[in-house]
Design a protein around this motif. Structure first.
Motif, PDB file in Angstrom:
ATOM      1  N   VAL A   1      -8.275  -4.426   8.917  1.00 31.92           N
ATOM      2  CA  VAL A   1      -7.090  -4.465   8.199  1.00 31.92           C
ATOM      3  C   VAL A   1      -6.363  -5.983   8.056  1.00 31.92           C
ATOM      4  N   LYS A   2      -6.496  -6.668   9.344  1.00 30.12           N
ATOM      5  CA  LYS A   2      -5.774  -7.817   9.243  1.00 30.12           C
ATOM      6  C   LYS A   2      -6.198  -8.915   8.255  1.00 30.12           C
ATOM      7  N   GLU A   3      -7.844  -8.659   7.898  1.00 26.14           N
ATOM      8  CA  GLU A   3      -8.303  -9.517   7.091  1.00 26.14           C
ATOM      9  C   GLU A   3      -8.002  -9.120   5.531  1.00 26.14           C
ATOM     10  N   ALA A   4      -7.566  -7.707   5.365  1.00 25.13           N
ATOM     11  CA  ALA A   4      -7.182  -7.227   4.075  1.00 25.13           C
ATOM     12  C   ALA A   4      -5.731  -7.585   3.788  1.00 25.13           C
TER      13      ALA A   4
ATOM     14  N   GLY B   1      -3.171  -0.964  -5.909  1.00 26.74           N
ATOM     15  CA  GLY B   1      -4.387  -1.472  -6.200  1.00 26.74           C
ATOM     16  C   GLY B   1      -4.903  -2.253  -5.453  1.00 26.74           C
ATOM     17  N   ASP B   2      -4.011  -3.381  -5.280  1.00 27.95           N
ATOM     18  CA  ASP B   2      -4.426  -4.640  -4.676  1.00 27.95           C
ATOM     19  C   ASP B   2      -5.126  -4.239  -3.119  1.00 27.95           C
ATOM     20  N   ALA B   3      -4.019  -3.535  -2.443  1.00 28.74           N
ATOM     21  CA  ALA B   3      -4.388  -3.132  -1.231  1.00 28.74           C
ATOM     22  C   ALA B   3      -5.653  -2.176  -0.990  1.00 28.74           C
ATOM     23  N   THR B   4      -5.889  -1.476  -1.917  1.00 35.16           N
ATOM     24  CA  THR B   4      -7.149  -0.783  -1.797  1.00 35.16           C
ATOM     25  C   THR B   4      -8.582  -1.484  -2.084  1.00 35.16           C
ATOM     26  N   PHE B   5      -8.261  -2.624  -2.855  1.00 33.53           N
ATOM     27  CA  PHE B   5      -9.427  -3.619  -3.149  1.00 33.53           C
ATOM     28  C   PHE B   5      -9.574  -4.397  -1.818  1.00 33.53           C
ATOM     29  N   ALA B   6      -8.372  -4.820  -1.356  1.00 33.63           N
ATOM     30  CA  ALA B   6      -8.511  -5.900  -0.383  1.00 33.63           C
ATOM     31  C   ALA B   6      -9.262  -4.979   1.038  1.00 33.63           C
ATOM     32  N   VAL B   7      -8.897  -3.703   1.073  1.00 27.92           N
ATOM     33  CA  VAL B   7      -9.638  -3.019   2.339  1.00 27.92           C
ATOM     34  C   VAL B   7     -11.008  -2.727   2.115  1.00 27.92           C
ATOM     35  N   GLU B   8     -11.383  -2.312   0.703  1.00 30.74           N
ATOM     36  CA  GLU B   8     -12.658  -2.092   0.645  1.00 30.74           C
ATOM     37  C   GLU B   8     -13.484  -3.431   0.655  1.00 30.74           C
ATOM     38  N   SER B   9     -12.973  -4.544   0.239  1.00 35.49           N
ATOM     39  CA  SER B   9     -13.632  -5.819   0.191  1.00 35.49           C
ATOM     40  C   SER B   9     -13.914  -6.182   1.672  1.00 35.49           C
ATOM     41  N   ALA B  10     -12.943  -6.071   2.695  1.00 32.97           N
ATOM     42  CA  ALA B  10     -12.942  -6.438   3.901  1.00 32.97           C
ATOM     43  C   ALA B  10     -13.912  -5.468   4.644  1.00 32.97           C
ATOM     44  N   ILE B  11     -14.156  -4.128   4.275  1.00 35.36           N
ATOM     45  CA  ILE B  11     -15.239  -3.608   4.976  1.00 35.36           C
ATOM     46  C   ILE B  11     -16.587  -3.868   4.374  1.00 35.36           C
TER      47      ILE B  11
ATOM     48  N   HIS C   1      -0.053   7.849  17.154  1.00 38.16           N
ATOM     49  CA  HIS C   1      -1.370   8.087  16.543  1.00 38.16           C
ATOM     50  C   HIS C   1      -1.887   7.118  15.616  1.00 38.16           C
ATOM     51  N   ALA C   2      -1.214   6.169  15.069  1.00 38.78           N
ATOM     52  CA  ALA C   2      -1.875   5.270  13.954  1.00 38.78           C
ATOM     53  C   ALA C   2      -1.027   3.997  14.254  1.00 38.78           C
ATOM     54  N   ILE C   3      -2.044   2.900  13.850  1.00 37.38           N
ATOM     55  CA  ILE C   3      -1.586   1.509  13.718  1.00 37.38           C
ATOM     56  C   ILE C   3      -1.290   1.130  12.373  1.00 37.38           C
ATOM     57  N   THR C   4      -0.255   0.674  11.972  1.00 39.89           N
ATOM     58  CA  THR C   4       0.271   0.511  10.482  1.00 39.89           C
ATOM     59  C   THR C   4       0.701  -1.141  10.283  1.00 39.89           C
ATOM     60  N   TYR C   5       0.383  -1.570   9.124  1.00 41.75           N
ATOM     61  CA  TYR C   5       0.878  -2.792   8.727  1.00 41.75           C
ATOM     62  C   TYR C   5       1.277  -2.642   7.347  1.00 41.75           C
ATOM     63  N   PRO C   6       2.764  -3.324   6.969  1.00 44.30           N
ATOM     64  CA  PRO C   6       3.131  -3.307   5.618  1.00 44.30           C
ATOM     65  C   PRO C   6       2.190  -4.300   4.971  1.00 44.30           C
ATOM     66  N   PHE C   7       1.971  -4.047   3.494  1.00 42.98           N
ATOM     67  CA  PHE C   7       1.152  -4.905   2.783  1.00 42.98           C
ATOM     68  C   PHE C   7       1.765  -5.550   1.642  1.00 42.98           C
ATOM     69  N   GLU C   8       1.877  -6.876   1.407  1.00 42.97           N
ATOM     70  CA  GLU C   8       2.689  -7.431   0.518  1.00 42.97           C
ATOM     71  C   GLU C   8       1.722  -7.397  -0.904  1.00 42.97           C
ATOM     72  N   GLY C   9       1.957  -6.483  -1.760  1.00 46.41           N
ATOM     73  CA  GLY C   9       1.311  -6.120  -2.969  1.00 46.41           C
ATOM     74  C   GLY C   9       1.425  -4.885  -3.201  1.00 46.41           C
ATOM     75  N   ASP C  10       0.812  -4.319  -4.579  1.00 42.06           N
ATOM     76  CA  ASP C  10       0.763  -3.232  -4.797  1.00 42.06           C
ATOM     77  C   ASP C  10      -0.517  -2.177  -4.481  1.00 42.06           C
TER      78      ASP C  10
ATOM     79  N   ILE D   1      -9.898   3.691   7.483  1.00 47.70           N
ATOM     80  CA  ILE D   1      -8.663   2.955   7.100  1.00 47.70           C
ATOM     81  C   ILE D   1      -7.740   3.415   5.885  1.00 47.70           C
ATOM     82  N   PHE D   2      -6.671   3.831   6.206  1.00 50.58           N
ATOM     83  CA  PHE D   2      -5.791   4.202   5.190  1.00 50.58           C
ATOM     84  C   PHE D   2      -4.940   3.363   4.303  1.00 50.58           C
ATOM     85  N   VAL D   3      -4.787   3.723   3.139  1.00 52.61           N
ATOM     86  CA  VAL D   3      -3.861   2.824   2.545  1.00 52.61           C
ATOM     87  C   VAL D   3      -2.601   3.884   1.754  1.00 52.61           C
ATOM     88  N   VAL D   4      -1.493   3.504   2.046  1.00 48.50           N
ATOM     89  CA  VAL D   4      -0.356   4.424   1.260  1.00 48.50           C
ATOM     90  C   VAL D   4       0.544   3.836   0.576  1.00 48.50           C
ATOM     91  N   ASP D   5       0.820   4.467  -0.569  1.00 50.37           N
ATOM     92  CA  ASP D   5       2.236   3.747  -1.251  1.00 50.37           C
ATOM     93  C   ASP D   5       3.223   5.048  -1.215  1.00 50.37           C
TER      94      ASP D   5
END
Length: 143
Positions: free
Chosen positions: A138-141, A33-43, A22-31, A106-110
């Motif tokens: 997501v790939k851009e983020a 806060g960095d991930a949420t900023f990257a997702v919002e910036s990419a959108i 039910h979901a496509i997920t990718y690991p993010f190298e970083g914390d 698009i979700f970001v989880v820690d």
């Protein structure tokens, strides 16, 4: 009775298969806060507007006692919701009931320091174009 057991087993296996896909997920190298900023910036970088950020992790942590749980599911969990007027019109002109999938998220989880970015999958057909957009964002983020 035999039919009932078989139907129950089939339902169990169908539910498990659905849960795994039910979901496509990718690991993010970083914390987180960095991930949420990257997702919002990419959108936003695509000219899209984030309509709402659901702070799901905060809500789950805040309400755990009220629902009788002591399980901390996430150290952070946000869902960015947005739409693309152009793409939404296209998929809804193909089938007006594609409204059920809007807004897109698009979700970001820690979870214990493991940060993941992802999105839910969509059915075959016109909604695959939306899924491709989410995957591109997501790939851009992740970069």
């Amino acid at each position: 009775m035999k039919r009932l057991v078989m139907a129950g087993a089939l339902t169990l296996f169908s539910t498990s298969a659905f849960a795994e896909n039910h979901a496509i997920t990718y690991p993010f190298e970083g914390d987180f806060g960095d991930a949420t900023f990257a997702v919002e910036s990419a959108i936003v970088g695509r000219g899209l507007v984030v309509d709402w950020v659901s702070h799901t992790g905060d809500m789950l942590n805040r309400t755990a006692d009220a629902v009788g749980s002591d399980v901390k599911l996430f150290d952070g969990a946000d869902i960015f919701q947005f739409c693309s007027a152009q793409l939404s019109r296209k998929v809804m002109e193909a089938d007006p009931m594609n409204i059920a999938f809007c807004p897109y998220g698009i979700f970001v989880v820690d979870q214990q320091g493991e940060v993941i970015i992802g999105y839910k999958t969509f059915p075959e057909g016109p909604m695959q174009e939306v899924q491709a957009l989410l995957d591109d964002i997501v790939k851009e983020a992740l970069q």
